[in-house]
Design an enzyme around this catalytic site. Sequence first.
Site, PDB file in Angstrom:
ATOM      1  N   LYS A  72     105.501  31.559  46.464  1.00  0.00           N
ATOM      2  CA  LYS A  72     105.075  33.173  45.890  1.00  0.00           C
ATOM      3  C   LYS A  72     106.498  34.466  45.857  1.00  0.00           C
ATOM      4  CE  LYS A  72     101.445  31.091  44.968  1.00  0.00           C
ATOM      5  NZ  LYS A  72     100.710  30.733  45.992  1.00  0.00           N
TER       6      LYS A  72
ATOM      7  N   ALA B 172      94.246  29.735  32.739  1.00  0.00           N
ATOM      8  CA  ALA B 172      93.384  28.889  31.959  1.00  0.00           C
ATOM      9  C   ALA B 172      92.448  28.194  32.584  1.00  0.00           C
ATOM     10  CB  ALA B 172      94.320  28.221  30.521  1.00  0.00           C
TER      11      ALA B 172
ATOM     12  N   ASN C  82      97.256  40.386  43.038  1.00  0.00           N
ATOM     13  CA  ASN C  82      98.158  39.220  44.490  1.00  0.00           C
ATOM     14  C   ASN C  82      97.585  40.066  45.313  1.00  0.00           C
ATOM     15  OD1 ASN C  82      99.329  39.469  40.729  1.00  0.00           O
ATOM     16  ND2 ASN C  82     101.022  37.997  42.344  1.00  0.00           N
TER      17      ASN C  82
ATOM     18  N   GLU D 105      95.341  24.456  42.644  1.00  0.00           N
ATOM     19  CA  GLU D 105      96.844  24.691  42.443  1.00  0.00           C
ATOM     20  C   GLU D 105      96.718  25.572  42.289  1.00  0.00           C
ATOM     21  OE1 GLU D 105      99.230  22.850  42.582  1.00  0.00           O
ATOM     22  OE2 GLU D 105      97.765  20.639  43.827  1.00  0.00           O
TER      23      GLU D 105
ATOM     24  N   LYS E  45      92.032  28.466  35.622  1.00  0.00           N
ATOM     25  CA  LYS E  45      91.187  28.815  36.057  1.00  0.00           C
ATOM     26  C   LYS E  45      89.931  28.941  35.505  1.00  0.00           C
ATOM     27  CE  LYS E  45      91.013  29.974  40.286  1.00  0.00           C
ATOM     28  NZ  LYS E  45      90.677  29.357  41.695  1.00  0.00           N
TER      29      LYS E  45
ATOM     30  N   ASP F 290      90.144  20.537  52.787  1.00  0.00           N
ATOM     31  CA  ASP F 290      91.473  19.861  52.300  1.00  0.00           C
ATOM     32  C   ASP F 290      91.956  19.130  51.993  1.00  0.00           C
ATOM     33  OD1 ASP F 290      93.097  23.341  52.224  1.00  0.00           O
ATOM     34  OD2 ASP F 290      93.803  21.876  52.240  1.00  0.00           O
TER      35      ASP F 290
ATOM     36  N   THR G 252      92.188  19.421  39.620  1.00  0.00           N
ATOM     37  CA  THR G 252      91.815  19.952  40.947  1.00  0.00           C
ATOM     38  C   THR G 252      90.486  21.389  40.492  1.00  0.00           C
ATOM     39  OG1 THR G 252      93.590  19.294  42.313  1.00  0.00           O
ATOM     40  CG2 THR G 252      92.375  21.806  42.350  1.00  0.00           C
TER      41      THR G 252
ATOM     42  N   TYR H 185      97.705  28.395  34.899  1.00  0.00           N
ATOM     43  CA  TYR H 185      96.768  28.060  36.193  1.00  0.00           C
ATOM     44  C   TYR H 185      95.788  29.131  35.109  1.00  0.00           C
ATOM     45  CZ  TYR H 185      95.793  31.228  39.918  1.00  0.00           C
ATOM     46  OH  TYR H 185      95.205  31.581  40.441  1.00  0.00           O
TER      47      TYR H 185
ATOM     48  N   THR I 285      90.923  35.258  39.590  1.00  0.00           N
ATOM     49  CA  THR I 285      91.371  35.931  39.775  1.00  0.00           C
ATOM     50  C   THR I 285      91.682  36.237  38.871  1.00  0.00           C
ATOM     51  OG1 THR I 285      94.386  35.760  39.600  1.00  0.00           O
ATOM     52  CG2 THR I 285      93.218  33.605  38.937  1.00  0.00           C
ATOM     53  N   ASP I 286      92.647  37.739  38.407  1.00  0.00           N
ATOM     54  CA  ASP I 286      92.901  38.545  38.174  1.00  0.00           C
ATOM     55  C   ASP I 286      93.321  37.855  36.562  1.00  0.00           C
ATOM     56  OD1 ASP I 286      94.759  38.450  39.165  1.00  0.00           O
ATOM     57  OD2 ASP I 286      95.417  40.462  39.363  1.00  0.00           O
ATOM     58  N   GLU I 287      93.907  36.833  36.816  1.00  0.00           N
ATOM     59  CA  GLU I 287      94.844  36.003  35.539  1.00  0.00           C
ATOM     60  C   GLU I 287      94.338  35.832  34.843  1.00  0.00           C
ATOM     61  OE1 GLU I 287      98.643  34.316  36.892  1.00  0.00           O
ATOM     62  OE2 GLU I 287      98.383  35.420  39.422  1.00  0.00           O
TER      63      GLU I 287
HETATM   64  P1  NAD Z   1      97.233  27.866  48.588  1.00  0.00           P
HETATM   65  O1  NAD Z   1      97.855  27.364  47.342  1.00  0.00           O
HETATM   66  O2  NAD Z   1      98.094  28.563  49.883  1.00  0.00           O
HETATM   67  O3  NAD Z   1      96.243  27.163  48.937  1.00  0.00           O
HETATM   68  C1  NAD Z   1      95.726  25.841  48.440  1.00  0.00           C
HETATM   69  C2  NAD Z   1      94.823  25.301  49.029  1.00  0.00           C
HETATM   70  O4  NAD Z   1      94.022  24.284  48.607  1.00  0.00           O
HETATM   71  C3  NAD Z   1      95.735  24.613  50.197  1.00  0.00           C
HETATM   72  O5  NAD Z   1      95.242  24.310  51.618  1.00  0.00           O
HETATM   73  C4  NAD Z   1      95.933  23.719  49.452  1.00  0.00           C
HETATM   74  O6  NAD Z   1      95.798  22.107  50.026  1.00  0.00           O
HETATM   75  C5  NAD Z   1      94.144  22.752  48.463  1.00  0.00           C
HETATM   76  N1  NAD Z   1      93.663  21.864  47.734  1.00  0.00           N
HETATM   77  C6  NAD Z   1      94.895  21.683  46.790  1.00  0.00           C
HETATM   78  N2  NAD Z   1      93.910  20.994  45.494  1.00  0.00           N
HETATM   79  C7  NAD Z   1      93.016  20.200  46.681  1.00  0.00           C
HETATM   80  C8  NAD Z   1      91.922  19.139  46.018  1.00  0.00           C
HETATM   81  N3  NAD Z   1      91.717  18.614  45.020  1.00  0.00           N
HETATM   82  N4  NAD Z   1      91.334  18.548  46.816  1.00  0.00           N
HETATM   83  C9  NAD Z   1      90.824  19.969  48.087  1.00  0.00           C
HETATM   84  N5  NAD Z   1      92.087  20.856  48.432  1.00  0.00           N
HETATM   85  C10 NAD Z   1      93.000  20.540  47.870  1.00  0.00           C
HETATM   86  O7  NAD Z   1      96.064  28.992  47.234  1.00  0.00           O
HETATM   87  P2  NAD Z   1      95.861  30.186  48.010  1.00  0.00           P
HETATM   88  O8  NAD Z   1      96.958  31.729  47.929  1.00  0.00           O
HETATM   89  O9  NAD Z   1      95.396  30.685  49.447  1.00  0.00           O
HETATM   90  O10 NAD Z   1      94.931  30.863  46.777  1.00  0.00           O
HETATM   91  C11 NAD Z   1      93.065  30.086  47.392  1.00  0.00           C
HETATM   92  C12 NAD Z   1      92.631  30.366  46.239  1.00  0.00           C
HETATM   93  O11 NAD Z   1      92.695  31.963  46.076  1.00  0.00           O
HETATM   94  C13 NAD Z   1      92.439  30.049  44.451  1.00  0.00           C
HETATM   95  O12 NAD Z   1      91.661  29.853  44.305  1.00  0.00           O
HETATM   96  C14 NAD Z   1      93.803  30.682  44.041  1.00  0.00           C
HETATM   97  O13 NAD Z   1      93.489  30.678  43.183  1.00  0.00           O
HETATM   98  C15 NAD Z   1      92.620  31.966  44.125  1.00  0.00           C
HETATM   99  N6  NAD Z   1      93.362  33.832  43.401  1.00  0.00           N
HETATM  100  C16 NAD Z   1      94.621  33.652  45.279  1.00  0.00           C
HETATM  101  C17 NAD Z   1      95.702  34.495  45.137  1.00  0.00           C
HETATM  102  C18 NAD Z   1      96.935  34.855  45.229  1.00  0.00           C
HETATM  103  O14 NAD Z   1      97.309  36.217  45.799  1.00  0.00           O
HETATM  104  N7  NAD Z   1      97.208  34.186  46.353  1.00  0.00           N
HETATM  105  C19 NAD Z   1      94.775  35.473  44.186  1.00  0.00           C
HETATM  106  C20 NAD Z   1      93.791  36.146  43.276  1.00  0.00           C
HETATM  107  C21 NAD Z   1      93.039  34.612  43.453  1.00  0.00           C
HETATM  108  P1  TYD Z   2     104.210  35.522  42.114  1.00  0.00           P
HETATM  109  O1  TYD Z   2     104.000  35.863  43.571  1.00  0.00           O
HETATM  110  O2  TYD Z   2     104.405  33.797  41.143  1.00  0.00           O
HETATM  111  O3  TYD Z   2     102.661  34.934  41.708  1.00  0.00           O
HETATM  112  P2  TYD Z   2     102.102  35.398  40.299  1.00  0.00           P
HETATM  113  O4  TYD Z   2     102.910  34.772  38.571  1.00  0.00           O
HETATM  114  O5  TYD Z   2     100.701  34.605  40.377  1.00  0.00           O
HETATM  115  O6  TYD Z   2     101.441  37.009  39.542  1.00  0.00           O
HETATM  116  O7  TYD Z   2     104.344  36.423  41.116  1.00  0.00           O
HETATM  117  C1  TYD Z   2     104.555  37.963  41.260  1.00  0.00           C
HETATM  118  C2  TYD Z   2     105.173  38.862  40.202  1.00  0.00           C
HETATM  119  O8  TYD Z   2     106.742  38.451  40.896  1.00  0.00           O
HETATM  120  C3  TYD Z   2     105.836  37.854  39.456  1.00  0.00           C
HETATM  121  O9  TYD Z   2     105.749  38.653  37.720  1.00  0.00           O
HETATM  122  C4  TYD Z   2     106.424  36.761  38.598  1.00  0.00           C
HETATM  123  C5  TYD Z   2     107.389  37.239  40.277  1.00  0.00           C
HETATM  124  N1  TYD Z   2     108.600  36.914  40.354  1.00  0.00           N
HETATM  125  C6  TYD Z   2     109.589  36.825  40.609  1.00  0.00           C
HETATM  126  O10 TYD Z   2     110.203  37.540  39.996  1.00  0.00           O
HETATM  127  N2  TYD Z   2     110.949  36.173  40.942  1.00  0.00           N
HETATM  128  C7  TYD Z   2     110.265  34.860  42.115  1.00  0.00           C
HETATM  129  O11 TYD Z   2     111.048  33.834  42.703  1.00  0.00           O
HETATM  130  C8  TYD Z   2     108.803  34.321  42.278  1.00  0.00           C
HETATM  131  C9  TYD Z   2     108.392  33.609  42.249  1.00  0.00           C
HETATM  132  C10 TYD Z   2     107.636  35.506  40.993  1.00  0.00           C
END
Ligand code: NAD
Ligand code: TYD
Length: 344
Positions: free
Chosen positions: A190, A153, A180, A83, A155, A34, A99, A151, A124-126
């Site tokens: 988030k 695009a 999510n 990211e 992924k 990481d 990244t 983001y 991600t579903d996105e």
């Molecule tokens: P996060 O942003 O909390 O964590 C990302 C981690 O990756 C961090 O620890 C960061 O230091 C590390 N990282 C970033 N760039 C790096 C690099 N160049 N080299 C090595 N490490 C690096 O993200 P998360 O929410 O834990 O998401 C993890 C994965 O799951 C991502 O791939 C994201 O696209 C996917 N995902 C997230 C969600 C969600 O709701 N959070 C949903 C679906 C998929």
């Molecule tokens: P987010 O947690 O950024 O996840 P994603 O955009 O990947 O779905 O946002 C979840 C939803 O909440 C999204 O529709 C955007 C909305 N949102 C707000 O309304 N206010 C906020 O401050 C944030 C961060 C998100």
Amino acid sequence: MKKLFVTGGAGFIGSAFIRLVLEKMPSTSITNFDALTYAGNRDNLEDIDSAQHRFIHGDICDRAAVMSALEKNTDAIVHFAAESHVDRSIASADAFLRTNVLGTQVLLDAARARHVKRFVQISTDEVMGSLPDDDAEYFTESSPFAPNSPYAASKAAAEHLVRAAHQTFGLDTLITRCGNNYGPRQFPEKLIPLLLANALRNESIPVYGDGLNVRDWIHVDDHCRAILTVLEKGRAGNVYLIGARNPRRNLDVVLDVLHQLGKPSSLIRHVKDRSGHDRRYAIDPTKIERELGWQPAETWQSGLAKTILWYQKNSQWIERTRSGAYREYYSDQYGTELAPKAAA
Ligand code: NAD
Ligand code: TYD
């Protein structure tokens, strides 16, 4: 699975996955690679046993560093590092392309060079874009790609590279696409952790646009159990959608959390909508349920209650993540300053 290489294991989902693996598979050893970006946090690994877990501070775009950290006989790479925040990708896409796209290719190359047996891409579903407002349509594994944010695009591009590695080089790859997540240790940029951190401090909650956008919420531990299931039982070359059949409108999520906390709805502040804001995500998880027998363990009520409790008990974690650069990000993003100190 004896030896796993996890990227992004200091982030929200990666750290939960490492905890789960160490609990369920005590003879597995994990290398956690990481870069510790703003979203990566050593605090997220505090209670993890170091005998089974080796942390390496490195960047997935650094080919030499990846090659030297990736041991022979690695059973699988589980690739979380990314990211991950849509709003930041709108402000600047550079780090996302670097990244999420280039870094993924470095890992695929390294996996081939080291004869790693499986590669799991956490997606991600996105990547499938936005569904219409009515409740009739759901994402499935055959939904077309239609990413709408930089983001999403990036992924989607990463998924294409994973697919190409499977088709061209026969690498054993799997792709999971989840909705999510919410749960402990999520960076407060988030929606749910931002909402909890702000509400606990009686600060306003920014809701984008009309607040009627729909997201399909899943507890992070259910997501991680699904990833483990795919890692162990998934069919090479397949995509699996992961969801807990829990689509909700943002405003309903915010009101639910405020209600659980005993905070007034007057904390809600409607702010300018996000550019290109996807309207609705909703996942049909039939494939993973039927083919691999996975089911979520948490309901929205049970998962949210546990999550709220964690943020209530871990105010120091919140204070640390909301310090420094996050304060600057917040004022740029929302045009308002966070209160200097907790006033809960
Ligand atoms: P996060 O942003 O909390 O964590 C990302 C981690 O990756 C961090 O620890 C960061 O230091 C590390 N990282 C970033 N760039 C790096 C690099 N160049 N080299 C090595 N490490 C690096 O993200 P998360 O929410 O834990 O998401 C993890 C994965 O799951 C991502 O791939 C994201 O696209 C996917 N995902 C997230 C969600 C969600 O709701 N959070 C949903 C679906 C998929
Ligand atoms: P987010 O947690 O950024 O996840 P994603 O955009 O990947 O779905 O946002 C979840 C939803 O909440 C999204 O529709 C955007 C909305 N949102 C707000 O309304 N206010 C906020 O401050 C944030 C961060 C998100």
